[in-house]
Design an enzyme around this catalytic site. Sequence first.
Site, PDB file in Angstrom:
ATOM      1  N   TYR A  48       0.695  -0.952   0.237  1.00 48.35           N
ATOM      2  CA  TYR A  48       0.216  -0.336  -0.414  1.00 48.35           C
ATOM      3  C   TYR A  48       0.856   1.407  -0.245  1.00 48.35           C
ATOM      4  CZ  TYR A  48       0.495   1.061   4.933  1.00 48.35           C
ATOM      5  OH  TYR A  48       1.807   1.415   5.963  1.00 48.35           O
ATOM      6  N   LYS A  70       6.071  -1.639   2.455  1.00 43.19           N
ATOM      7  CA  LYS A  70       5.217  -1.187   2.543  1.00 43.19           C
ATOM      8  C   LYS A  70       4.324  -2.195   2.727  1.00 43.19           C
ATOM      9  CE  LYS A  70       3.510   3.406   3.173  1.00 43.19           C
ATOM     10  NZ  LYS A  70       3.286   3.938   4.075  1.00 43.19           N
ATOM     11  N   GLU A 110      12.773   2.193  14.178  1.00 44.20           N
ATOM     12  CA  GLU A 110      11.446   3.492  14.144  1.00 44.20           C
ATOM     13  C   GLU A 110      10.382   3.940  15.207  1.00 44.20           C
ATOM     14  OE1 GLU A 110       9.759   2.764  10.025  1.00 44.20           O
ATOM     15  OE2 GLU A 110       9.478  -0.020  10.614  1.00 44.20           O
ATOM     16  N   LEU A 145      11.593   0.979   7.388  1.00 44.48           N
ATOM     17  CA  LEU A 145      10.736   1.602   6.411  1.00 44.48           C
ATOM     18  C   LEU A 145      11.288   2.794   6.024  1.00 44.48           C
ATOM     19  CD1 LEU A 145       7.510   1.098   3.576  1.00 44.48           C
ATOM     20  CD2 LEU A 145       7.670   3.358   5.063  1.00 44.48           C
TER      21      LEU A 145
HETATM   22  C1  LIG Z   1       6.779   1.759   9.788  1.00 43.20           C
HETATM   23  C2  LIG Z   1       6.760   3.197   9.463  1.00 43.20           C
HETATM   24  N1  LIG Z   1       7.573   4.150   9.565  1.00 43.20           N
HETATM   25  C3  LIG Z   1       7.069   5.283   8.841  1.00 43.20           C
HETATM   26  C4  LIG Z   1       6.563   5.540   7.767  1.00 43.20           C
HETATM   27  C5  LIG Z   1       6.974   6.966   7.088  1.00 43.20           C
HETATM   28  O1  LIG Z   1       6.820   6.702   6.321  1.00 43.20           O
HETATM   29  P1  LIG Z   1       6.076   8.357   5.004  1.00 43.20           P
HETATM   30  O2  LIG Z   1       7.433   9.129   5.682  1.00 43.20           O
HETATM   31  O3  LIG Z   1       6.714   7.443   4.002  1.00 43.20           O
HETATM   32  O4  LIG Z   1       5.069   8.234   5.571  1.00 43.20           O
HETATM   33  C6  LIG Z   1       5.282   4.904   8.244  1.00 43.20           C
HETATM   34  C7  LIG Z   1       4.370   5.612   7.267  1.00 43.20           C
HETATM   35  O5  LIG Z   1       3.279   4.666   6.831  1.00 43.20           O
HETATM   36  C8  LIG Z   1       5.078   3.105   7.998  1.00 43.20           C
HETATM   37  O6  LIG Z   1       4.130   2.698   8.581  1.00 43.20           O
END
Ligand SMILES: Cc1ncc(COP(=O)(O)O)c(C=O)c1O
Length: 285
Positions: free
Chosen positions: A36, A148, A180, A204
């Site tokens: 997603y 993701k 994270e 991620l």
């Molecule tokens: C586990 C995780 N880490 C980091 C992020 C941040 O990613 P982004 O800056 O692309 O929204 C997300 C966003 O959904 C996430 O689910």
Amino acid sequence: MNNYPEKIYLNGEIVAHADAKISVFDRGFIFGDGIYEVMVQLGGRFFYEEAHLNRLQDGLQKINIDYNVGEIRPAIEQLLSAVELTSKDCLLYIQITRGVAPRQHSFPKDIKPTVMMYAVPKILPDINTIHAGVISREDFRWSRCDIKMTSLLGNVMLNEEAMQNNCFETILYRNGVVTEASHCNVFFVKNDVVVTHPANEFILDGITRQVVLELCKNLNIKVEQNPVTAIRIPQMDEAFLTGTSTQIASIQKIDDYEFYSGNHVGPVTRRLQEAFLKLKNYTVV
Ligand SMILES: Cc1ncc(COP(=O)(O)O)c(C=O)c1O
């Protein structure tokens, strides 16, 4: 029904969400076998659209779903027009699952992906006003957090702990180092140096994370992409979270350790928030 978008996009068609039908044998439903993406439209364009769509394509490739994300742009326009959000500030959710097949782990070669999208109005605050209290927990998720994927049970369980503790987020540590958070990336600041976990399979690589690293470069803020050990948290000067909806949120407290009392925001976090705001407004940083 309240709080649901009235119409959604499903496999080439715009349908009322209440009438949208997906097979119970969709592998997204059975296995969480899908990817997603979430992005926001601000001032008439999607913020870092290319980066989001590239990450989507990359995720699909990593799990061998045969879908060309190049095809999705007209579908996004079709959806936004149907829900009267063309050029309006909104959040777009895109989900591509492997498709429908009799339940077994291996999948047929000719399976057709299921593509679902919805858009909802979304106004992000101009500058982040969150002073996040967070808890920390062992990162018990699998070892491919770079993907993701729609199966987010680990993230959901870990986020729920934050909710139970009246906190904004749960930051995670694996083998003693902060990776994270349940839906955000985590940054620390020590002696004016920004420190964050490297983009490997344990996190991620957030688009907002990438934007912040770019801003650091523009602002001559030194960056170290090294993991921070959880026991060193009290030695850090500042900490913040990043994410598409969260933007840049100052962390006020991790477990019992308070970075600041009240609503103070550290100077490096504040500089980055201000630069981010300018980016959002398309003025030069
Ligand atoms: C586990 C995780 N880490 C980091 C992020 C941040 O990613 P982004 O800056 O692309 O929204 C997300 C966003 O959904 C996430 O689910």
